[in-house]
Design a protein around this motif. Structure first.
Motif, short mmCIF file in Angstrom:
data_model
loop_
_atom_site.label_atom_id
_atom_site.label_comp_id
_atom_site.label_asym_id
_atom_site.label_seq_id
_atom_site.Cartn_x
_atom_site.Cartn_y
_atom_site.Cartn_z
N UNK A 38 0.85 -1.19 0.00
CA UNK A 38 0.00 0.00 0.00
C UNK A 38 0.88 1.24 0.00
N UNK A 39 0.34 2.32 -0.54
CA UNK A 39 1.02 3.62 -0.54
C UNK A 39 -0.04 4.70 -0.68
N UNK A 40 0.13 5.80 0.02
CA UNK A 40 -0.85 6.89 0.01
C UNK A 40 -2.26 6.37 0.35
N UNK A 41 -2.30 5.39 1.22
CA UNK A 41 -3.56 4.77 1.63
C UNK A 41 -4.28 4.08 0.48
N UNK A 42 -3.53 3.72 -0.55
CA UNK A 42 -4.11 3.02 -1.71
C UNK A 42 -3.56 1.59 -1.74
N UNK A 43 -4.41 0.61 -2.06
CA UNK A 43 -3.94 -0.78 -2.18
C UNK A 43 -3.20 -0.99 -3.50
N UNK A 44 -2.03 -0.38 -3.60
CA UNK A 44 -1.31 -0.32 -4.87
C UNK A 44 -0.90 -1.71 -5.36
N UNK A 45 -0.59 -2.61 -4.45
CA UNK A 45 -0.19 -3.95 -4.87
C UNK A 45 -1.31 -4.69 -5.59
N UNK A 46 -2.50 -4.66 -5.01
CA UNK A 46 -3.63 -5.32 -5.64
C UNK A 46 -4.02 -4.63 -6.94
N UNK A 47 -3.93 -3.31 -6.96
CA UNK A 47 -4.26 -2.54 -8.17
C UNK A 47 -3.34 -2.93 -9.33
N UNK A 48 -2.04 -3.00 -9.07
CA UNK A 48 -1.10 -3.38 -10.12
C UNK A 48 -1.32 -4.83 -10.55
N UNK A 49 -1.61 -5.69 -9.60
CA UNK A 49 -1.88 -7.09 -9.94
C UNK A 49 -3.09 -7.20 -10.86
N UNK A 50 -4.12 -6.40 -10.60
CA UNK A 50 -5.31 -6.42 -11.45
C UNK A 50 -4.99 -5.95 -12.86
N UNK A 51 -4.11 -4.95 -12.97
CA UNK A 51 -3.78 -4.41 -14.29
C UNK A 51 -2.93 -5.38 -15.10
N UNK A 52 -2.30 -6.34 -14.43
CA UNK A 52 -1.48 -7.32 -15.16
C UNK A 52 -2.33 -8.42 -15.78
N UNK A 53 -3.58 -8.49 -15.44
CA UNK A 53 -4.44 -9.52 -16.00
C UNK A 53 -4.63 -9.29 -17.50
N UNK A 54 -4.72 -10.36 -18.28
CA UNK A 54 -4.90 -10.19 -19.73
C UNK A 54 -6.13 -9.34 -20.05
N UNK A 55 -5.92 -8.34 -20.89
CA UNK A 55 -7.02 -7.48 -21.33
C UNK A 55 -7.36 -6.36 -20.39
#
Length: 279
Positions: free
Chosen positions: A74-91
């Protein structure tokens, strides 16, 4: 506009995010909306959320040198790890090339072809040796962000691990001076035929333990050959019962562990021509 952007002391990025929120909630007058649109305002809530999360990703990158964050990051109170993981999904970035370009501008390896955990270790290694001259040298036990980078580096240099790495992984390691360890070729083990006739060949034994099977395999080799015999480390000998013995490995291991051999084991090996056992 990045969420964290400021003009002087004014938090312009946050202000723009608030205008998007007000517009989406129907709390903005048409006059204000038109004034912002003339300046190029995009009202997409998705774009707004992306910029806010991207700001958090930049903060994470500044501390960890990579966007391959674990999902719990997390950074700036944002779940940045999960967000980036979601963006790595195909499409996930389909239709948003500008999002991918923004991520690449922060970290060109934000979505690697290899495991993100590998990338995290490499990012730390790269920072540790950034100003060093010569090959990278980080000893096992050296831990950064909870990762034993030295242990990880030692593993990458092993010949079998190095060979299994993707080309891009090897290229990145080479850029920081990492090379694989040289392959150690163990010498072949020479043995001699028994000096005295009448010594038991052990071929009539019914081997049970690993040592007994090794002795039986050695006896079979001696029976089939005459004079000095060389057994390569990779040699495998088949026993009459159908089992196989890695004879070269057995001989090499027996010699390296000779301090633990019993007297009768020394005698068995010596009788079959191993000079070091006789000595």
């Amino acid at each position: 506009m990045p969420y964290e952007h400021r003009e002087g002391a004014f938090p312009l990025g946050q202000w723009i995010a608030e205008q998007r929120r007000a517009f989406g909630a129907g709390q903005m007058t048409g006059v204000r909306a038109r004034r912002l649109e003339k300046l190029g305002m995009a009202w997409s809530a998705a774009d707004a959320r992306f910029q806010e999360n991207l700001a958090a990703a930049r903060v994470y990158f500044a501390e960890h040198w990579t966007l391959c964050a674990p999902r719990s990051a997390a950074a700036l109170d944002k779940p940045v790890g999960q967000w980036l993981s979601n963006l790595r999904r195909p499409g996930a970035l389909s239709g948003h090339p500008e999002w991918e370009a923004a991520l690449l501008a922060v970290d060109e390896d934000w979505n690697p072809e290899w495991p993100t955990e590998w990338r995290r270790h490499f990012a730390v290694l790269r920072e540790l040796v950034r100003d060093e001259e010569g090959p990278a040298e980080v000893l096992p036990g050296f831990t950064v962000h909870g990762m034993d980078v030295g242990k990880w580096l030692a593993r990458q240099r092993k010949a079998e691990v190095w060979a299994a790495l993707a080309e891009g992984q090897r290229e990145r390691l080479e850029t920081v001076g990492v090379t694989p360890l040289p392959v150690t070729v163990l010498p072949e083990v020479p043995i001699r035929a028994p000096a005295e006739p009448g010594v038991p060949t052990w071929s009539s034994m019914a081997p049970v333990s690993a040592f007994e099977k090794g002795v039986a395999a050695l006896a079979a080799v001696q029976a089939a050959r005459t004079g000095s015999v060389t057994v390569p480390r990779a040699h495998v000998e088949a026993l009459p019962d159908g089992s196989e013995v890695k004879l070269g490995v057995f001989l090499s291991d027996s010699k390296s562990r000779r301090a633990k051999l019993t007297v009768d084991k020394f005698a068995a090996l010596a009788d079959l021509g191993l000079e070091w056992a006789a000595a």
